[in-house]
Write a protein that holds these residues in place. Structure first.
Motif, short mmCIF file in Angstrom:
data_model
loop_
_atom_site.label_atom_id
_atom_site.label_comp_id
_atom_site.label_asym_id
_atom_site.label_seq_id
_atom_site.Cartn_x
_atom_site.Cartn_y
_atom_site.Cartn_z
N GLY A 292 0.81 -1.21 0.00
CA GLY A 292 0.00 0.00 0.00
C GLY A 292 0.85 1.26 0.00
N ALA A 293 0.25 2.34 -0.49
CA ALA A 293 0.93 3.64 -0.52
C ALA A 293 1.05 4.19 0.90
CB ALA A 293 0.14 4.61 -1.40
N SER A 294 2.25 4.58 1.27
CA SER A 294 2.44 5.17 2.60
C SER A 294 1.99 6.63 2.57
CB SER A 294 3.92 5.09 3.00
OG SER A 294 4.71 5.81 2.07
N PHE A 295 1.68 7.17 3.74
CA PHE A 295 1.44 8.60 3.81
C PHE A 295 2.12 9.18 5.04
CE2 PHE A 295 -2.36 6.03 4.39
CZ PHE A 295 -2.80 6.29 5.67
N THR A 296 2.53 10.41 4.92
CA THR A 296 3.35 11.06 5.93
C THR A 296 2.54 11.41 7.17
OG1 THR A 296 2.89 13.27 5.08
CG2 THR A 296 4.74 12.07 4.08
N SER A 297 3.24 11.81 8.23
CA SER A 297 2.55 12.20 9.46
C SER A 297 1.67 13.41 9.23
CB SER A 297 3.57 12.48 10.57
OG SER A 297 4.48 13.49 10.17
N SER A 298 2.12 14.33 8.37
CA SER A 298 1.29 15.51 8.08
C SER A 298 0.04 15.09 7.29
CB SER A 298 2.09 16.55 7.29
OG SER A 298 2.52 16.03 6.05
N GLU A 299 0.18 14.09 6.42
CA GLU A 299 -0.99 13.60 5.69
C GLU A 299 -1.95 12.86 6.62
OE1 GLU A 299 1.00 13.11 1.23
OE2 GLU A 299 1.11 11.45 2.66
N GLN A 300 -1.41 12.17 7.61
CA GLN A 300 -2.27 11.54 8.62
C GLN A 300 -3.05 12.61 9.38
OE1 GLN A 300 -0.51 8.36 11.08
NE2 GLN A 300 1.19 8.30 9.65
N ASP A 301 -2.37 13.69 9.73
CA ASP A 301 -3.04 14.80 10.42
C ASP A 301 -4.15 15.39 9.55
OD1 ASP A 301 -1.39 14.49 12.61
OD2 ASP A 301 0.02 16.07 11.99
N GLU A 302 -3.87 15.46 8.23
CA GLU A 302 -4.87 16.01 7.31
C GLU A 302 -6.11 15.12 7.26
OE1 GLU A 302 -5.42 17.24 2.59
OE2 GLU A 302 -3.51 16.43 3.30
N ILE A 303 -5.89 13.80 7.28
CA ILE A 303 -7.02 12.87 7.29
C ILE A 303 -7.90 13.12 8.51
CG2 ILE A 303 -7.66 10.43 7.54
CD1 ILE A 303 -5.13 9.78 5.87
N LEU A 304 -7.27 13.26 9.68
CA LEU A 304 -8.02 13.49 10.91
C LEU A 304 -8.74 14.84 10.87
CD1 LEU A 304 -5.42 12.13 13.50
CD2 LEU A 304 -7.48 10.99 12.67
N THR A 305 -8.09 15.84 10.27
CA THR A 305 -8.71 17.17 10.16
C THR A 305 -9.94 17.12 9.27
OG1 THR A 305 -6.58 18.30 10.48
CG2 THR A 305 -8.34 19.56 9.43
N ILE A 306 -9.81 16.46 8.12
CA ILE A 306 -10.95 16.34 7.20
C ILE A 306 -12.11 15.62 7.87
CG2 ILE A 306 -11.73 15.22 5.07
CD1 ILE A 306 -8.99 15.91 3.88
N ILE A 307 -11.79 14.58 8.63
CA ILE A 307 -12.82 13.83 9.35
C ILE A 307 -13.53 14.74 10.35
CG2 ILE A 307 -13.10 12.07 11.13
CD1 ILE A 307 -11.13 10.35 9.49
#
Length: 311
Positions: A111-126
């Motif tokens: 699977g495609a990895s995502f950075t810690s900042s991208e993880q934060d973005e996922i939580l923000t969008i949620i």
């Protein structure tokens, strides 16, 4: 009032399937034209819900040209998508059927990895999604370098918002989900055995493990899938086991996700535990009748629903 549903897929894919006569090594094999379909746990759940006439929102990570194709495929199916763009390329899976033996070969890429900042973005969008969905389905694997604790973060956020969380995953991600606690958990027998530190479970041990999860408040409903032997649904007061009808199995791709979709469709309609399990098994069985990476046909679900029987 209709219940709202959100599916979350952190490790989506584009599934490429084909067939060939007689797979042998060291030889150039002439394959038939490939077929491309959107894949990944939550995505397949939403695709299956669509076939049942139930809308859902589809949240998933998307990266690169494969991510663009994934988004296009989902739009073509008329799904309401919420892509979260990441810098890594979305993965592909490759499925080949040997027409001589009808055996299926499945190749899954990382699977495609995502950075810690991208993880934060996922939580923000949620956090920004409003109103909170009635049901959240978190299904599928995690990319290899993403901590299982991330599943726990997602579950906690939605429980705080009042959503009922349904989880279908495995390994450390499944343990993290249990630690946080969910509404419905769907392990298979092997995954449940791993949770309690055993290689396999007898029927009585299966009952004990599932009932212990419920007693500890880690799930309100546990559904253990047993493959061709059906599935067992547990609540605090009930145990229901059902057996699927006999069908000609062409492919098992997407069967588990279809089962989840069937169960969620009944949950959203406030059906009984027996109806939840019956619809789940009917959808899962109908998908095994489809070729390659295709999901079920609604007419097959309607027919099989009446043929699912209690054990």
């Amino acid at each position: 009032m209709k219940k709202s549903i959100l599916t979350i897929t952190l490790n989506p894919s584009v599934d490429k399937s084909t067939s060939v006569q007689n797979i042998v090594p060291e030889k150039k094999l002439r394959c038939n034209a490939p077929k491309y379909e959107a894949g990944g746990g939550g995505i397949n759940v939403s695709r299956a819900l669509k076939r049942l006439g139930i809308p859902s929102n589809v949240l998933f990570t998307s990266g690169g040209k494969t991510g663009d194709m994934l988004e296009l495929l989902l739009k073509q199916e008329g799904l309401d998508i919420i892509p979260i763009h990441i810098s890594s390329e979305t993965r592909e899976n490759f499925i080949v059927v040997d027409q001589t033996t009808n055996q299926q070969y499945r190749f899954g890429f990382p699977g495609a990895s995502f950075t810690s900042s991208e993880q934060d973005e996922i939580l923000t969008i949620i956090d920004q999604l409003y109103p909170a969905p009635d049901f959240v389905v978190i299904s599928g694997s995690l990319p290899g370098d993403i901590s299982a604790e991330f599943i726990g973060f997602l579950i906690k956020k939605y429980k705080t918002k009042g959503s009922r969380v349904v989880v279908d995953t495995s390994g450390d991600a499944l343990r993290a989900a249990l630690e946080e606690g969910v509404f419905l958990l769907k392990p298979n027998a092997g995954e449940l055995a791993a949770l309690v530190g055993k290689e396999e479970l007898e029927n009585t041990d299966l009952d004990h493990a599932a009932q212990q999860i419920i007693a500890q408040g880690q799930a309100a409903i546990v559904v253990v899938s047993l493959g061709a032997q059906g599935a067992v649904l547990y609540t605090a007061t009930e145990k229901i086991r059902m057996i699927p009808p006999l069908v000609k199995i062409r492919s098992t791709v997407g069967a588990g996700d279809s089962m989840v979709a069937g169960m969620v469709s009944v949950l959203a309609g406030q059906g009984t535990p027996e109806e939840i399990l019956r619809m789940g098994i009917a959808c899962g069985s109908a998908t095994t009748m489809a070729e390659g990476t295709a999901l079920f046909q609604k007419k097959d679900v309607d027919r099989l629903y009446a043929e699912v029987r209690k054990h």
